[in-house]
Write an enzyme that holds these catalytic residues in place. Sequence first.
Site, PDB file in Angstrom:
ATOM      1  N   VAL A 286      86.934 -82.379  59.657  1.00  0.00           N
ATOM      2  CA  VAL A 286      85.828 -82.935  59.026  1.00  0.00           C
ATOM      3  C   VAL A 286      86.027 -82.511  57.246  1.00  0.00           C
ATOM      4  CG1 VAL A 286      83.418 -82.492  58.591  1.00  0.00           C
ATOM      5  CG2 VAL A 286      84.301 -82.391  60.745  1.00  0.00           C
TER       6      VAL A 286
ATOM      7  N   ASP B 286      76.847 -80.376  74.240  1.00  0.00           N
ATOM      8  CA  ASP B 286      77.416 -79.151  73.601  1.00  0.00           C
ATOM      9  C   ASP B 286      76.470 -78.537  72.470  1.00  0.00           C
ATOM     10  OD1 ASP B 286      79.615 -77.616  72.893  1.00  0.00           O
ATOM     11  OD2 ASP B 286      80.616 -78.974  71.723  1.00  0.00           O
TER      12      ASP B 286
ATOM     13  N   VAL C  99      86.417 -79.177  55.286  1.00  0.00           N
ATOM     14  CA  VAL C  99      85.441 -78.351  55.548  1.00  0.00           C
ATOM     15  C   VAL C  99      85.483 -77.637  56.888  1.00  0.00           C
ATOM     16  CG1 VAL C  99      83.858 -79.086  53.535  1.00  0.00           C
ATOM     17  CG2 VAL C  99      83.755 -80.141  55.903  1.00  0.00           C
ATOM     18  N   GLY C 100      86.167 -78.205  57.851  1.00  0.00           N
ATOM     19  CA  GLY C 100      86.149 -78.136  59.358  1.00  0.00           C
ATOM     20  C   GLY C 100      87.272 -78.770  59.991  1.00  0.00           C
TER      21      GLY C 100
ATOM     22  N   GLY D  17      89.432 -78.624  64.240  1.00  0.00           N
ATOM     23  CA  GLY D  17      89.566 -78.071  65.474  1.00  0.00           C
ATOM     24  C   GLY D  17      90.409 -79.404  66.225  1.00  0.00           C
ATOM     25  N   GLY D  18      90.448 -78.895  67.497  1.00  0.00           N
ATOM     26  CA  GLY D  18      91.164 -79.834  68.625  1.00  0.00           C
ATOM     27  C   GLY D  18      90.668 -81.270  68.300  1.00  0.00           C
ATOM     28  N   PHE D  19      89.572 -81.412  67.843  1.00  0.00           N
ATOM     29  CA  PHE D  19      88.917 -83.142  67.867  1.00  0.00           C
ATOM     30  C   PHE D  19      89.470 -83.577  66.666  1.00  0.00           C
ATOM     31  CE2 PHE D  19      86.231 -80.259  65.162  1.00  0.00           C
ATOM     32  CZ  PHE D  19      86.107 -81.041  64.104  1.00  0.00           C
ATOM     33  N   GLY D  20      89.698 -82.961  65.536  1.00  0.00           N
ATOM     34  CA  GLY D  20      90.334 -83.565  64.242  1.00  0.00           C
ATOM     35  C   GLY D  20      89.918 -82.717  62.966  1.00  0.00           C
TER      36      GLY D  20
END
Length: 457
Positions: free
Chosen positions: A30, A153, A22-23, A25-28
Amino acid sequence: MALPSQKTELVCGTSLEKWELVGSGGFGHVYKTRHKDWGFDVAIKILNEGVCPFNSYLPHSSSFTKLCDEANHMDKASCEFVLRRYGTYQGYPPGNTTSVQHGIVMEFMGRGSVQSLQEEVSGPLPWPLAFRLAHQVALGMTFLHSKNLMHGDLKPSNVLLTMDLNAKLADFGLSRVSTSALNSNRETTGEIGGSYKYMPPEAFKASYEPVRAFDRYSYGILLWSILRGKEPYPTASYALVELRIPEGDRPCCEEIDKMKLMVDGLEELVDLMKRCWDGSPFKRPTFQGCLEVTENVLTKHEKGIHKAVLDVSTRLESPNSNQPSWAFNVPLQTPEQSESNDTVDNKMILTKTKRSSTQNSVSVSTKIMSDEDKAKFVENNRAELIQRVIEVMAITEELGDMVNPEAYSCVEAKATTQAQMRVLYSGPIRSGGVVVKAAFYNALKKHHPELVKRLGG
């Protein structure tokens, strides 16, 4: 680094099914997944190996260290307005069969985020809902700061929504323990992070160390986004924002300022918003101070919450509708108030008090409207039509010779649809009488049938 709190359990991959990304990005990544034993959906956040947005000063930092930090922050800040952590994940997520990965098991928020909601409804939210979101974010941030944490953030994509459109704060990947808890006079938290559009002017300095005033500024920009239903500075690059924000630039408040004296409580919230984004960190109100304002504003609109949520939910379930079923920036006025507004911008606010008290119960009418009825519809709904009609040029073209070339050029030259509609109303529609207004109604019904239907036409 302390391990995640033992009050939540370890969730193995064998306990989960129906994985859905479902999501990312650079973080990983979800994922949404169903817990077999619990019987409900959860969200799993898994960080990419080697990504370390904070604690990079540690010699052996890892994604597991980051997850431990974030999990512990979530536990410490656990409350009704902060995303709940159920446990820690360990297993092989989809697409990975070679190495065990770790993650955080959290509540799954069925309505996404404030950002995704804004994108889906394509505009501002009904006032009661906007005011509730503002208050709930302030509640979550008050609790977070009371635990000597900062978020770092705060932005629309990190305010998640339940199915009933209640808000919860998420993404504590940039949170820090405030060193004010360690008897420091500076609320230093370690490292700059977050989206640049929500960063305070002082954060663009290389030597800056984030403090809780960072979150207070972000909240001010977030308030603007909630009230306007969109992101600030949509086309501005990091370099431009870095240059202009320290110079005093802020999101444009022209549309909000037009309404703040006509929507109960909006003036107080706008004042709070501007105090939060003050250039001086010391002048920004604490979140406890913010709560006094947001709670007072919300109490003025509590009776409208249920309908606001229902309207937005209906809109989300009918994504093909051209317009949302509520009006932004269109308060009710008396005829006397309307006549007293002499400027073009204020003159568009006309009375709608003559509309039936059953206007919220829209039904399909089988009666045939006369030209006089159509003209009356166009007159009585002027303010909302100016705000909501987007096919201005198509409608103008359909009016043909009823709009002379000079007026057509003037309409076409305006940069926004609202400005185009104001010109159309102040010129051809006003001077053309019943015939032009009836023709405008017919074109409006063709291009915006849902809007006409909602307004009782």
